[in-house]
Scaffold this motif. Structure first.
Motif, PDB file in Angstrom:
ATOM      1  N   CYS A 192      -3.873  22.883  -3.114  1.00  0.00           N
ATOM      2  CA  CYS A 192      -4.187  23.828  -4.214  1.00  0.00           C
ATOM      3  C   CYS A 192      -4.891  23.051  -5.215  1.00  0.00           C
ATOM      4  N   SER A 193      -5.432  23.748  -6.010  1.00  0.00           N
ATOM      5  CA  SER A 193      -6.047  23.054  -7.316  1.00  0.00           C
ATOM      6  C   SER A 193      -5.090  22.183  -8.020  1.00  0.00           C
ATOM      7  N   LYS A 194      -3.798  22.546  -8.053  1.00  0.00           N
ATOM      8  CA  LYS A 194      -2.795  21.660  -8.963  1.00  0.00           C
ATOM      9  C   LYS A 194      -2.740  20.296  -8.002  1.00  0.00           C
ATOM     10  N   HIS A 195      -2.720  20.304  -6.836  1.00  0.00           N
ATOM     11  CA  HIS A 195      -2.435  19.056  -6.114  1.00  0.00           C
ATOM     12  C   HIS A 195      -3.703  18.314  -5.794  1.00  0.00           C
ATOM     13  N   ARG A 196      -4.907  19.015  -5.921  1.00  0.00           N
ATOM     14  CA  ARG A 196      -6.166  18.391  -5.637  1.00  0.00           C
ATOM     15  C   ARG A 196      -6.571  17.207  -6.162  1.00  0.00           C
ATOM     16  N   ASP A 197      -6.147  17.096  -7.566  1.00  0.00           N
ATOM     17  CA  ASP A 197      -6.380  15.832  -8.465  1.00  0.00           C
ATOM     18  C   ASP A 197      -5.429  14.734  -7.890  1.00  0.00           C
ATOM     19  N   GLU A 198      -4.324  15.140  -7.524  1.00  0.00           N
ATOM     20  CA  GLU A 198      -3.312  14.113  -7.077  1.00  0.00           C
ATOM     21  C   GLU A 198      -3.744  13.380  -5.812  1.00  0.00           C
ATOM     22  N   VAL A 199      -4.054  14.224  -4.901  1.00  0.00           N
ATOM     23  CA  VAL A 199      -4.677  13.682  -3.677  1.00  0.00           C
ATOM     24  C   VAL A 199      -5.778  12.881  -3.729  1.00  0.00           C
ATOM     25  N   ALA A 200      -6.731  13.143  -4.858  1.00  0.00           N
ATOM     26  CA  ALA A 200      -7.911  12.489  -5.045  1.00  0.00           C
ATOM     27  C   ALA A 200      -7.606  11.119  -5.670  1.00  0.00           C
ATOM     28  N   ARG A 201      -6.589  11.137  -6.666  1.00  0.00           N
ATOM     29  CA  ARG A 201      -6.039  10.021  -7.354  1.00  0.00           C
ATOM     30  C   ARG A 201      -5.580   8.908  -6.290  1.00  0.00           C
ATOM     31  N   ALA A 202      -4.860   9.304  -5.322  1.00  0.00           N
ATOM     32  CA  ALA A 202      -4.184   8.767  -4.405  1.00  0.00           C
ATOM     33  C   ALA A 202      -5.230   7.979  -3.493  1.00  0.00           C
ATOM     34  N   ALA A 203      -6.331   8.782  -3.060  1.00  0.00           N
ATOM     35  CA  ALA A 203      -7.208   8.502  -2.155  1.00  0.00           C
ATOM     36  C   ALA A 203      -8.107   7.376  -2.759  1.00  0.00           C
ATOM     37  N   LYS A 204      -8.115   7.468  -4.202  1.00  0.00           N
ATOM     38  CA  LYS A 204      -9.061   6.457  -4.902  1.00  0.00           C
ATOM     39  C   LYS A 204      -8.272   5.061  -4.991  1.00  0.00           C
ATOM     40  N   ALA A 205      -7.130   5.292  -5.416  1.00  0.00           N
ATOM     41  CA  ALA A 205      -6.129   4.113  -5.373  1.00  0.00           C
ATOM     42  C   ALA A 205      -6.183   3.223  -4.138  1.00  0.00           C
ATOM     43  N   HIS A 206      -6.001   3.994  -3.121  1.00  0.00           N
ATOM     44  CA  HIS A 206      -5.942   3.232  -1.806  1.00  0.00           C
ATOM     45  C   HIS A 206      -7.285   2.632  -1.388  1.00  0.00           C
ATOM     46  N   PHE A 207      -8.344   3.258  -1.813  1.00  0.00           N
ATOM     47  CA  PHE A 207      -9.636   2.866  -1.510  1.00  0.00           C
ATOM     48  C   PHE A 207      -9.968   1.570  -2.298  1.00  0.00           C
ATOM     49  N   LEU A 208      -9.527   1.539  -3.543  1.00  0.00           N
ATOM     50  CA  LEU A 208      -9.872   0.502  -4.527  1.00  0.00           C
ATOM     51  C   LEU A 208      -8.700  -0.713  -4.292  1.00  0.00           C
ATOM     52  N   LYS A 209      -7.763  -0.429  -3.569  1.00  0.00           N
ATOM     53  CA  LYS A 209      -6.566  -1.695  -3.539  1.00  0.00           C
ATOM     54  C   LYS A 209      -7.345  -2.936  -2.753  1.00  0.00           C
ATOM     55  N   GLY A 210      -7.154  -3.857  -3.454  1.00  0.00           N
ATOM     56  CA  GLY A 210      -7.416  -5.205  -2.594  1.00  0.00           C
ATOM     57  C   GLY A 210      -9.021  -5.554  -3.130  1.00  0.00           C
ATOM     58  N   ARG A 211      -9.503  -4.739  -4.103  1.00  0.00           N
ATOM     59  CA  ARG A 211     -10.787  -5.138  -4.660  1.00  0.00           C
ATOM     60  C   ARG A 211     -10.693  -5.714  -6.120  1.00  0.00           C
ATOM     61  N   SER A 212     -11.475  -6.921  -6.305  1.00  0.00           N
ATOM     62  CA  SER A 212     -11.405  -7.580  -7.501  1.00  0.00           C
ATOM     63  C   SER A 212     -12.516  -7.262  -8.512  1.00  0.00           C
ATOM     64  N   PRO A 213     -11.928  -6.633  -9.651  1.00  0.00           N
ATOM     65  CA  PRO A 213     -13.017  -5.933 -10.667  1.00  0.00           C
ATOM     66  C   PRO A 213     -13.868  -7.283 -11.157  1.00  0.00           C
ATOM     67  N   ASP A 214     -13.545  -8.536 -11.368  1.00  0.00           N
ATOM     68  CA  ASP A 214     -14.294  -9.536 -11.844  1.00  0.00           C
ATOM     69  C   ASP A 214     -15.351 -10.158 -10.895  1.00  0.00           C
ATOM     70  N   LYS A 215     -15.549  -9.669  -9.430  1.00  0.00           N
ATOM     71  CA  LYS A 215     -16.292 -10.175  -8.677  1.00  0.00           C
ATOM     72  C   LYS A 215     -17.096  -9.038  -8.187  1.00  0.00           C
ATOM     73  N   GLY A 216     -17.226  -7.862  -8.954  1.00  0.00           N
ATOM     74  CA  GLY A 216     -18.302  -6.841  -8.608  1.00  0.00           C
ATOM     75  C   GLY A 216     -17.579  -6.059  -7.653  1.00  0.00           C
ATOM     76  N   GLY A 217     -16.380  -5.872  -7.467  1.00  0.00           N
ATOM     77  CA  GLY A 217     -15.345  -4.773  -6.512  1.00  0.00           C
ATOM     78  C   GLY A 217     -15.622  -5.515  -5.212  1.00  0.00           C
ATOM     79  N   VAL A 218     -15.944  -6.708  -4.775  1.00  0.00           N
ATOM     80  CA  VAL A 218     -16.025  -7.390  -3.465  1.00  0.00           C
ATOM     81  C   VAL A 218     -14.699  -7.860  -3.359  1.00  0.00           C
ATOM     82  N   VAL A 219     -14.336  -7.576  -2.032  1.00  0.00           N
ATOM     83  CA  VAL A 219     -12.747  -8.027  -1.687  1.00  0.00           C
ATOM     84  C   VAL A 219     -13.149  -9.792  -1.327  1.00  0.00           C
ATOM     85  N   ILE A 220     -12.280 -10.613  -1.742  1.00  0.00           N
ATOM     86  CA  ILE A 220     -12.352 -11.982  -1.633  1.00  0.00           C
ATOM     87  C   ILE A 220     -11.080 -12.438  -0.487  1.00  0.00           C
TER      88      ILE A 220
END
Length: 135
Positions: free
Chosen positions: A107-135
């Motif tokens: 539902c619309s209430k949980h859509r944002d929560e699912v999107a945030r969780a997916a984004k957090a999972h996707f960004l896990k392990g990426r280094s912001p100071d190296k342009g998002g490239v995993v070291i």
């Protein structure tokens, strides 16, 4: 249920057809039968047919009920998080075809929560100071 109903007292005199100001009634003679038809979209619900009928054959009270006729019943899909109904199975199929993949039913209430969780999972392990490239 049809809102315009005629009882067994109708003798086909056509008083209703001839006196309908909205042309919502018609009669067609064909073969051995006269068929009376009513068009609800044209009907002004003025009651003239009811008042003019010498036989008392028109059941006008059904037109005043303001009821609903069920036209179709569709199976629902529920939010996978909270269980509220969100859309139909047929709509989900259409959505999946347009997106090219099945969608998670949330539902619309949980859509944002699912999107945030997916984004957090996707960004896990990426280094912001190296342009998002995993070291």
């Amino acid at each position: 249920m049809r809102y315009f109903q005629v009882n067994d007292q109708c003798n086909g005199c056509l008083a209703c057809v001839q006196n309908c100001p909205a042309n919502a009634l018609r009669a067609e003679d064909g073969g051995a039968n006269r068929v009376l038809s009513h068009n609800m979209a044209r009907c002004a619900r003025c009651g003239n047919c009811y008042r003019i009928c010498p036989q008392g054959a028109i059941e006008f009270q059904f037109m005043l009920e303001n009821g609903w006729d069920e036209v179709k019943s569709l199976e629902l899909v529920y939010c996978s998080v909270c269980g509220v109904p969100i859309y139909t199975v047929d709509y989900r199929r259409t959505l999946s075809e347009k997106l090219g993949k099945p969608s998670e039913p949330v539902c619309s209430k949980h859509r944002d929560e699912v999107a945030r969780a997916a984004k957090a999972h996707f960004l896990k392990g990426r280094s912001p100071d190296k342009g998002g490239v995993v070291i």
